[in-house]
Design an enzyme around this catalytic site. Sequence first.
Site, short mmCIF file in Angstrom:
data_model
loop_
_atom_site.label_atom_id
_atom_site.label_comp_id
_atom_site.label_asym_id
_atom_site.label_seq_id
_atom_site.Cartn_x
_atom_site.Cartn_y
_atom_site.Cartn_z
N HIS A 59 -5.02 -18.01 2.46
CA HIS A 59 -4.91 -17.91 3.93
C HIS A 59 -6.23 -18.32 4.60
O HIS A 59 -6.24 -19.11 5.54
CB HIS A 59 -4.55 -16.48 4.36
CG HIS A 59 -3.24 -15.98 3.81
ND1 HIS A 59 -2.82 -14.69 3.99
CD2 HIS A 59 -2.28 -16.60 3.10
CE1 HIS A 59 -1.63 -14.53 3.40
NE2 HIS A 59 -1.29 -15.68 2.84
N TYR A 77 0.85 -1.20 0.00
CA TYR A 77 0.00 0.00 0.00
C TYR A 77 0.88 1.25 0.00
O TYR A 77 0.54 2.25 -0.64
CB TYR A 77 -0.95 0.01 1.20
CG TYR A 77 -1.95 -1.12 1.13
CD1 TYR A 77 -2.93 -1.13 0.14
CD2 TYR A 77 -1.89 -2.19 2.00
CE1 TYR A 77 -3.82 -2.17 0.04
CE2 TYR A 77 -2.79 -3.25 1.91
CZ TYR A 77 -3.74 -3.23 0.92
OH TYR A 77 -4.62 -4.27 0.83
FE LIG Z 1 -3.70 -13.02 5.07
FE LIG Z 2 -2.79 -9.78 3.93
#
Ligand SMILES: [Fe+2]
Ligand SMILES: [Fe+2]
Lengths: 131, 322
Positions: B199, B109
């Site tokens: 994830h 970012y």
């Molecule tokens: Fe993650």
């Molecule tokens: Fe992440």
Amino acid sequence: MQGLAYFTSASGNTGRFIDRLGLPAFRLGAGADPSVLRARPFVLVCPSYSDGEGRGAVPKPVIRALNDPAIRAQLLGVIGAGNRNFGPLFGHAGRVIAEKCNVPLLYRFELAGTETDLARVRGGLAQFRRA
Amino acid sequence: MKDMAPATALRAVNWNRLEDEKDLEVWNRLTSNFWLPEKVPLSNDVPSWATLRAEERELTIRVFTGLTLLDTVQNTVGAPALMADAVTPHEEAVLSNIAFMEAVHARSYSSIFSTLCSTEEVDAAFRWSEENPHLQKKAALVLDAYRAGDPLQKKAASVFLESFLFYSGFYLPMWWSSRAKLTNTADLIRLIIRDEAVHGYYIGYKFQQGLAQVSAAERARIKDFAFSLIFDLYEVETRYTAELYDGPGLTGDVRHFLHYNANKALMNLGYEPLFPAEAAEVNPAILSALSPGSENHDFFSGSGSSYVIGRAVATEDEDWDF
Ligand SMILES: [Fe+2]
Ligand SMILES: [Fe+2]
Ligand SMILES: Cc1cc2nc3c(=O)[nH]c(=O)nc-3n(C[C@H](O)[C@H](O)[C@H](O)COP(=O)(O)O)c2cc1C
């Protein structure tokens, strides 16, 4: 009436979709001999497990079954499962099987599917049955 | 000094002796997904950035500082907390990969900021993120679970952060991309979204494995915890969403996206969806921004563009021998 076959791994998403669908289905890769699939036409529901490039999307037990020409001959179409967050590879296994076996990619859904997915798959399979 | 053997022998991780095949499968996918922000030509978005109005730029930077905060939490607290609970040495290794990628996400970012924005704009947005009560509250709810929760509660909180809380933010670059704005930034965000999908999948899977080991009463307790946490988070998310998106009139659209992602987060944990199908129906432009180029003619829903399925795809030819 056509049959239904599916693969699900230890995470069980596709298995939960099939349970909620409530239709009898043969589970690939769980030890049972897939040669029963030679008996009548069936639709396959398959999750995607590709590497970053799209290779290896189709689980091995599914490939092994489809390598049998008598099983392949009964495959009517495929429903791809996956997760849209995989971007261009969403439901990639469905597309690979459709191309390899020259059958239509009937539908795609994410994870264990929504009520909308269940309704569409039920409706689609019923239509197939009448055709 | 004499070498002393520790009370319990330390174990070296042996990837040729797996206790859980998923550890290797996910390790392989995560390592092949590896990327750095330098790979994405963000500077191509400079002309597009210049076309945004001041309030659109402010919204975009705020959304990205919010995402930075969540990735920072995952990198420094979330993933390390889960490592402590790993049941296989390979799981610990996978989680260390996840922890590192969270740092890459948080860092990326800042790459967007340094490419597109002025220092003053960015400093103001970081201040905003520190002072915004809703953003601080959602991070705090998850941190509470990381600090005080048991292993299953921590995993549920982590899946909610990664598969639900990020999406009020991810919405915006997908929306820009659907209007052909900031498309390189969207490419980078899609890399983050893909990582988060793995994830959420993996930690949700480990959650389900853990749940199968405990009593029915314990399972019920965990389920109550999970649903009450996602409810609390949802409440904060709706306020956060309204604050950010009322201006451009997108709040309704974002809420549908929140419902859709909350349902997916619950599915990662093996639970049934919370929000009914109509409430979770997402703007099709956002869906195709998430998975560009994956359109298909869809026989069962009678929708979708009628792309022929003829594009050459990579397949493992040595496996398919017909
Ligand atoms: Fe993650
Ligand atoms: Fe992440
Ligand atoms: C290593 C890995 C690779 C994956 N690759 C893809 C993919 O290329 N496309 C996709 O749509 N989903 C992908 N997924 C998501 C799974 O297909 C999805 O979670 C599915 O619901 C798993 O089904 P199952 O739980 O029945 O095995 C991947 C998941 C993992 C763990």
